[in-house]
Design an enzyme around this catalytic site. Sequence first.
Site, PDB file in Angstrom:
ATOM      1  N   CYS A  81     -14.031  -2.646   5.782  1.00  0.00           N
ATOM      2  CA  CYS A  81     -13.091  -1.779   5.060  1.00  0.00           C
ATOM      3  C   CYS A  81     -13.762  -0.824   4.074  1.00  0.00           C
ATOM      4  CB  CYS A  81     -12.055  -2.623   4.344  1.00  0.00           C
ATOM      5  SG  CYS A  81     -11.053  -3.576   5.495  1.00  0.00           S
TER       6      CYS A  81
ATOM      7  N   CYS B  58     -15.210  -3.647  -0.671  1.00  0.00           N
ATOM      8  CA  CYS B  58     -13.816  -3.858  -0.265  1.00  0.00           C
ATOM      9  C   CYS B  58     -13.194  -4.911  -1.173  1.00  0.00           C
ATOM     10  CB  CYS B  58     -13.752  -4.310   1.187  1.00  0.00           C
ATOM     11  SG  CYS B  58     -14.299  -6.018   1.373  1.00  0.00           S
TER      12      CYS B  58
ATOM     13  N   LYS C 273      -6.208   6.233  12.494  1.00  0.00           N
ATOM     14  CA  LYS C 273      -6.621   6.854  11.231  1.00  0.00           C
ATOM     15  C   LYS C 273      -7.167   8.269  11.451  1.00  0.00           C
ATOM     16  CE  LYS C 273      -7.772   2.432   9.175  1.00  0.00           C
ATOM     17  NZ  LYS C 273      -8.826   1.599   8.569  1.00  0.00           N
TER      18      LYS C 273
ATOM     19  N   CYS D 124      -7.573 -11.090   0.255  1.00  0.00           N
ATOM     20  CA  CYS D 124      -7.695 -10.736   1.668  1.00  0.00           C
ATOM     21  C   CYS D 124      -7.837 -11.987   2.537  1.00  0.00           C
ATOM     22  CB  CYS D 124      -8.882  -9.808   1.895  1.00  0.00           C
ATOM     23  SG  CYS D 124      -9.028  -9.416   3.643  1.00  0.00           S
TER      24      CYS D 124
ATOM     25  N   LYS E 190      -3.716   0.293  14.749  1.00  0.00           N
ATOM     26  CA  LYS E 190      -3.781   1.267  13.662  1.00  0.00           C
ATOM     27  C   LYS E 190      -4.439   2.563  14.149  1.00  0.00           C
ATOM     28  CE  LYS E 190      -6.199  -1.519  10.991  1.00  0.00           C
ATOM     29  NZ  LYS E 190      -7.147  -2.163  10.056  1.00  0.00           N
TER      30      LYS E 190
ATOM     31  N   ARG F 196       0.855  -1.198   0.000  1.00  0.00           N
ATOM     32  CA  ARG F 196       0.000   0.000   0.000  1.00  0.00           C
ATOM     33  C   ARG F 196       0.891   1.248   0.000  1.00  0.00           C
ATOM     34  NH1 ARG F 196      -4.042  -0.211   4.820  1.00  0.00           N
ATOM     35  NH2 ARG F 196      -4.950  -1.958   3.682  1.00  0.00           N
TER      36      ARG F 196
ATOM     37  N   ARG G   5      -2.056   6.330   9.803  1.00  0.00           N
ATOM     38  CA  ARG G   5      -2.131   5.878   8.404  1.00  0.00           C
ATOM     39  C   ARG G   5      -2.257   7.077   7.453  1.00  0.00           C
ATOM     40  NH1 ARG G   5      -4.114   0.541   8.056  1.00  0.00           N
ATOM     41  NH2 ARG G   5      -3.310  -0.676   9.792  1.00  0.00           N
TER      42      ARG G   5
ATOM     43  N   CYS H   1     -16.274  -9.187   5.086  1.00  0.00           N
ATOM     44  CA  CYS H   1     -16.242  -9.606   6.492  1.00  0.00           C
ATOM     45  C   CYS H   1     -16.573  -8.397   7.360  1.00  0.00           C
ATOM     46  CB  CYS H   1     -14.883 -10.213   6.855  1.00  0.00           C
ATOM     47  SG  CYS H   1     -13.630  -9.007   7.330  1.00  0.00           S
TER      48      CYS H   1
HETATM   49 FE1  SRM Z   1      -9.080  -2.522   5.936  1.00  0.00          FE
HETATM   50  C1  SRM Z   1      -7.604  -5.178   7.355  1.00  0.00           C
HETATM   51  C2  SRM Z   1      -8.136  -3.640   2.959  1.00  0.00           C
HETATM   52  C3  SRM Z   1      -9.876   0.470   4.702  1.00  0.00           C
HETATM   53  C4  SRM Z   1     -10.890  -1.844   8.788  1.00  0.00           C
HETATM   54  N1  SRM Z   1      -8.009  -4.131   5.356  1.00  0.00           N
HETATM   55  C5  SRM Z   1      -7.461  -5.106   6.141  1.00  0.00           C
HETATM   56  C6  SRM Z   1      -6.554  -6.022   5.303  1.00  0.00           C
HETATM   57  C7  SRM Z   1      -5.169  -5.487   5.353  1.00  0.00           C
HETATM   58  C8  SRM Z   1      -6.643  -7.524   5.654  1.00  0.00           C
HETATM   59  C9  SRM Z   1      -5.672  -8.079   6.651  1.00  0.00           C
HETATM   60  O1  SRM Z   1      -5.490  -7.515   7.743  1.00  0.00           O
HETATM   61  O2  SRM Z   1      -5.101  -9.135   6.351  1.00  0.00           O
HETATM   62  C10 SRM Z   1      -7.206  -5.813   3.903  1.00  0.00           C
HETATM   63  C11 SRM Z   1      -6.297  -6.075   2.703  1.00  0.00           C
HETATM   64  C12 SRM Z   1      -7.088  -6.753   1.620  1.00  0.00           C
HETATM   65  C13 SRM Z   1      -6.367  -6.871   0.337  1.00  0.00           C
HETATM   66  O3  SRM Z   1      -6.183  -8.025  -0.148  1.00  0.00           O
HETATM   67  O4  SRM Z   1      -6.011  -5.869  -0.254  1.00  0.00           O
HETATM   68  C14 SRM Z   1      -7.798  -4.434   4.063  1.00  0.00           C
HETATM   69  N2  SRM Z   1      -8.909  -1.709   4.204  1.00  0.00           N
HETATM   70  C15 SRM Z   1      -8.586  -2.360   3.056  1.00  0.00           C
HETATM   71  C16 SRM Z   1      -8.810  -1.488   1.847  1.00  0.00           C
HETATM   72  C17 SRM Z   1      -7.817  -1.710   0.718  1.00  0.00           C
HETATM   73  C18 SRM Z   1     -10.248  -1.722   1.354  1.00  0.00           C
HETATM   74  C19 SRM Z   1     -10.626  -1.090   0.033  1.00  0.00           C
HETATM   75  O5  SRM Z   1     -11.389  -1.743  -0.645  1.00  0.00           O
HETATM   76  O6  SRM Z   1     -10.197   0.011  -0.277  1.00  0.00           O
HETATM   77  C20 SRM Z   1      -8.745  -0.091   2.510  1.00  0.00           C
HETATM   78  C21 SRM Z   1      -7.361   0.473   2.551  1.00  0.00           C
HETATM   79  C22 SRM Z   1      -7.366   1.847   3.135  1.00  0.00           C
HETATM   80  C23 SRM Z   1      -6.043   2.539   3.111  1.00  0.00           C
HETATM   81  O7  SRM Z   1      -5.654   3.014   2.059  1.00  0.00           O
HETATM   82  O8  SRM Z   1      -5.412   2.637   4.159  1.00  0.00           O
HETATM   83  C24 SRM Z   1      -9.206  -0.435   3.918  1.00  0.00           C
HETATM   84  N3  SRM Z   1     -10.132  -0.937   6.657  1.00  0.00           N
HETATM   85  C25 SRM Z   1     -10.442   0.169   5.921  1.00  0.00           C
HETATM   86  C26 SRM Z   1     -11.455   0.928   6.581  1.00  0.00           C
HETATM   87  C27 SRM Z   1     -12.129   2.178   6.057  1.00  0.00           C
HETATM   88  C28 SRM Z   1     -11.462   3.425   6.547  1.00  0.00           C
HETATM   89  O9  SRM Z   1     -10.431   3.377   7.213  1.00  0.00           O
HETATM   90  O10 SRM Z   1     -11.978   4.500   6.253  1.00  0.00           O
HETATM   91  C29 SRM Z   1     -11.763   0.254   7.749  1.00  0.00           C
HETATM   92  C30 SRM Z   1     -12.879   0.647   8.763  1.00  0.00           C
HETATM   93  C31 SRM Z   1     -12.482   1.760   9.647  1.00  0.00           C
HETATM   94  C32 SRM Z   1     -11.679   1.250  10.790  1.00  0.00           C
HETATM   95  O11 SRM Z   1     -10.458   1.199  10.673  1.00  0.00           O
HETATM   96  O12 SRM Z   1     -12.275   0.895  11.805  1.00  0.00           O
HETATM   97  C33 SRM Z   1     -10.908  -0.906   7.787  1.00  0.00           C
HETATM   98  N4  SRM Z   1      -9.196  -3.358   7.838  1.00  0.00           N
HETATM   99  C34 SRM Z   1     -10.042  -2.952   8.833  1.00  0.00           C
HETATM  100  C35 SRM Z   1      -9.926  -3.855   9.940  1.00  0.00           C
HETATM  101  C36 SRM Z   1     -10.712  -3.751  11.272  1.00  0.00           C
HETATM  102  C37 SRM Z   1     -10.025  -2.848  12.231  1.00  0.00           C
HETATM  103  C38 SRM Z   1     -10.645  -2.872  13.584  1.00  0.00           C
HETATM  104  O13 SRM Z   1     -10.399  -1.944  14.349  1.00  0.00           O
HETATM  105  O14 SRM Z   1     -11.349  -3.807  13.944  1.00  0.00           O
HETATM  106  C39 SRM Z   1      -8.986  -4.823   9.568  1.00  0.00           C
HETATM  107  C40 SRM Z   1      -8.506  -6.024  10.407  1.00  0.00           C
HETATM  108  C41 SRM Z   1      -7.566  -5.614  11.499  1.00  0.00           C
HETATM  109  O15 SRM Z   1      -7.036  -4.521  11.566  1.00  0.00           O
HETATM  110  O16 SRM Z   1      -7.350  -6.485  12.352  1.00  0.00           O
HETATM  111  C42 SRM Z   1      -8.561  -4.496   8.245  1.00  0.00           C
HETATM  112 FE1  SF4 Z   2     -10.803  -8.063   3.861  1.00  0.00          FE
HETATM  113 FE2  SF4 Z   2     -12.828  -7.873   5.528  1.00  0.00          FE
HETATM  114 FE3  SF4 Z   2     -11.449  -5.720   4.863  1.00  0.00          FE
HETATM  115 FE4  SF4 Z   2     -13.015  -6.808   3.107  1.00  0.00          FE
HETATM  116  S1  SF4 Z   2     -13.678  -5.930   5.035  1.00  0.00           S
HETATM  117  S2  SF4 Z   2     -10.884  -6.164   2.730  1.00  0.00           S
HETATM  118  S3  SF4 Z   2     -12.859  -8.942   3.575  1.00  0.00           S
HETATM  119  S4  SF4 Z   2     -10.669  -7.403   6.000  1.00  0.00           S
END
Ligand code: SRM
Ligand code: SF4
Length: 577
Positions: free
Chosen positions: A490, A441, A222, A447, A220, A78, A147, A486
Site C-alpha cells: 500500500c 502504510c 486505480k 489492518c 479494484k 475512506r 477509486r 505485508c
Molecule cells: Fe491498500 C488493502 C490501506 C493504497 C494495495 N489497503 C488495503 C486495506 C484496505 C486492508 C484490507 O483489505 O483489509 C488497508 C486498510 C488498512 C487500514 O487499517 O487502514 C489498505 N491502501 C491502504 C492505504 C490507507 C495505505 C496508506 O498508508 O495510505 C492506502 C489508501 C489509498 C486510498 O486512498 O485509496 C492504500 N493499497 C494502496 C496502494 C498504493 C496505490 O494505490 O497507489 C496499493 C498498491 C497499488 C495496487 O493497488 O496494486 C494498495 N491494498 C492493496 C492491496 C493489494 C491489491 C492487489 O492487487 O493485490 C490490498 C489487498 C487487496 O486488495 O486484496 C489492499
Molecule cells: Fe495493510 Fe498490507 Fe496494505 Fe500495509 S500493505 S496497509 S499491512 S494491506
Amino acid sequence: MPDDAPAPAKPSAVELAKIASNYLVGDIPQELADDAPGFGKASIQLLKNHGTYQQDDREARKSVDGKKSERQISFMIRTCVPGGKLTAEQLLSAMDMGDELGNGTIRLTTRQAIQHHGVVKGELKSFMQRVHTNQMTTLAACGDVERNIMGCPAPIHGDRVRDEMQAKLDELSRHLAPRTRAYYEIWLTDPDTGEKTLAAGGEKEAQVEPIYGPTYLPRKFKTAFALPEDNCTDVYANDLGFIVVHEAGKILGYNVLAGGGMGVTPSAAKTFPALAKRLGFVPPEDVLAIAEAIVKVQRDFGNRSDRKVARLKYTIHTMGLENFRAKVEEYFGKPLAPCHPADVHGFDDHIGWFAQGDGRFFYGLNVENGRIIDRDGFHLKSALRQILTEIRPGVRITAHQSLLFTDLAEADRGRIADILHAHGVKTSEEISTLRRWSMACVALPTCGLAVAESERVLPGLIDSLEPEVAKLGLSNEAFTLRMTGCPNACARPYNSDIGLVGRTAGKYTLFLGGRLLGDRLNEQYKDVVPFEDLTKEITAVLACYKAQRHDGETLGDCCHRLGVDAVRTWADAWLAK
Ligand code: SRM
Ligand code: SF4
C-alpha cells in the site's frame, strides 16, 4: 457480455455477493439496523464499495479483560479527495469527525484520500451524513470500482496545463463514479421521514450502471494523472495512467498507460507487481472515452473467479498486450495513436515554501506517514486546527501522505512555523531528507492483512538511520524509503529506491534498485531480515552507494547498475570488517 469474453467460471464469493446485491444494496440496510456490532460476510464485501471496511483491532481485542479472543469490531472509512484538493473547512470537519466519531486521529493516504478508523457500526450512518454535508463522499473510495483518482496537487497560478489536467481529472471522477442510488438511500435518507424504496434494478436496470453493469468490476481499479516533469502521483503504479503531453503551455493530449499494480501474494507464484504499459496517445477530448473503454474491457475480460489475479495487470498478461490493445480499440471505436515520446523525467513532492505565480505562496508540510494526531509533546492535529482556522488556506493532499497549504501571503510563512513549533511539530525544513522521502502504510493494529509493523516502527528506524546517513555524508541525497506491513504494497515499496515489505512478525524483505521517478521495479535484495538488523543492512547498502556511485547517480540507479548481487557482496564484506 461479448461473444469472445471468457467462459463463465465459478464466480468468487465476492462476485456472488455483488450479483445478489441489486446494485450494492444487499442486506446492508437490515444489518445496519440490527444490534450486532458488525455485518455478515456478503455485506462486509459490499460495504467496501460504500467506502468502509469492517475491521477488528487486534490489540484492543487482546486488552479486553478475560475475553482474550473477543473481536473488537469497528470501521475504517475512506473519503475520496479527487486530485487531493479540499478546503480548510473540509479538513477541519474531517478532524472533528475523527475526534467525535473515530479514534481521534485521521490518516492522509498514499492516494491523496482521507481515512478514519475506529467508527462503530451505530455511528456509520451519521458519519456518512456528515461526510455528505461536508460536500464529500465515501462512495467508491474502496471496492471493485474506480477509486480516488490521483493528480499532481501543486497549485501553480497561470499553469494552464496543471489547471486543465485537474479539470479533466474531476470530469473523469464524475464520469466513472458509480450511479447506484444505494449509497444515497442507505446512508443519506432521513430516518424521521422514513426509508425510501431502495432504488436500483428493475426495468431500467441497464441504465443504473451504464459503465459498470450490475457486477461492477472484477477488482479494484486505480487511475492517476501525471506530468512528465512531475510524476508525484506514481502514475506507473496504476491500473490506468494519463501522462500529460504538453508544449508551450498547451496540452496536446495524454499518453495512456494501462496495467500497473503492486500487490503480490508470495504464496501464489501467479501474482506479481507490474508497472503500467504504454498503450497509446489520445487528444484531451478522448480521455473519458478511452478510460471508459479500458474499464469496460476489464469489466468483460477480467477474472471473476480468482480475485488474486483479477486486476487489470493480469487481464493484460492473460490476453497479451497487443490483443488487449485491439480489444480496447474495438470498445473505443477507433484505433489508438502510438504513444508520444514524452515520458516521466521528474518528481517533486512539493514539500517546502513555493511561489504560486500569482503573488501568493504554497507550503508543503511533511506529515509523517500521513497520521494527523496529538500525542505527548507532538500536537500536529491542534497545530493544523490553528493554521486552518486562523489562516484559512486552501488545502491539498499529496500522494506522499502530506499536506499543502495554498494561497498564502508572505507573512504566513513565519506564522505557520510559529504555530508548528508551539505544538512541538517540526517544519518541513527541519526534517531530514531521508524522513521526507519515506512512507509507511497503516499496518497494525487496524489492518487485517498486516503481518508486520509499518507506520508505528518506521519513524524509529529513521531515527536510527539518520546519524548513519550523516556519517556517510549522504544527508542531502533524495531517495525513497517505503515500508509496508505485508506484500500488498500500500505504500508502493516495489518501485522505490529502498523497499521494506513485511514478511512475518518483526521480519522484512528488503528491495533495492527502484527509483524516485517510479518507472522501474526494484529487486529483492535480502529476505526475512529482522527489524533490529534493518539499520545496519541499510547503512551497508548506503556505504556501497557512497563508494561505488558515479557522478550524480541516485541510490536506485546505482543499485540497479551494479545489480543486487554485487551490492550484497560489497555490503556484506563491509559489514564483516
Ligand atoms: Fe491498500 C488493502 C490501506 C493504497 C494495495 N489497503 C488495503 C486495506 C484496505 C486492508 C484490507 O483489505 O483489509 C488497508 C486498510 C488498512 C487500514 O487499517 O487502514 C489498505 N491502501 C491502504 C492505504 C490507507 C495505505 C496508506 O498508508 O495510505 C492506502 C489508501 C489509498 C486510498 O486512498 O485509496 C492504500 N493499497 C494502496 C496502494 C498504493 C496505490 O494505490 O497507489 C496499493 C498498491 C497499488 C495496487 O493497488 O496494486 C494498495 N491494498 C492493496 C492491496 C493489494 C491489491 C492487489 O492487487 O493485490 C490490498 C489487498 C487487496 O486488495 O486484496 C489492499
Ligand atoms: Fe495493510 Fe498490507 Fe496494505 Fe500495509 S500493505 S496497509 S499491512 S494491506
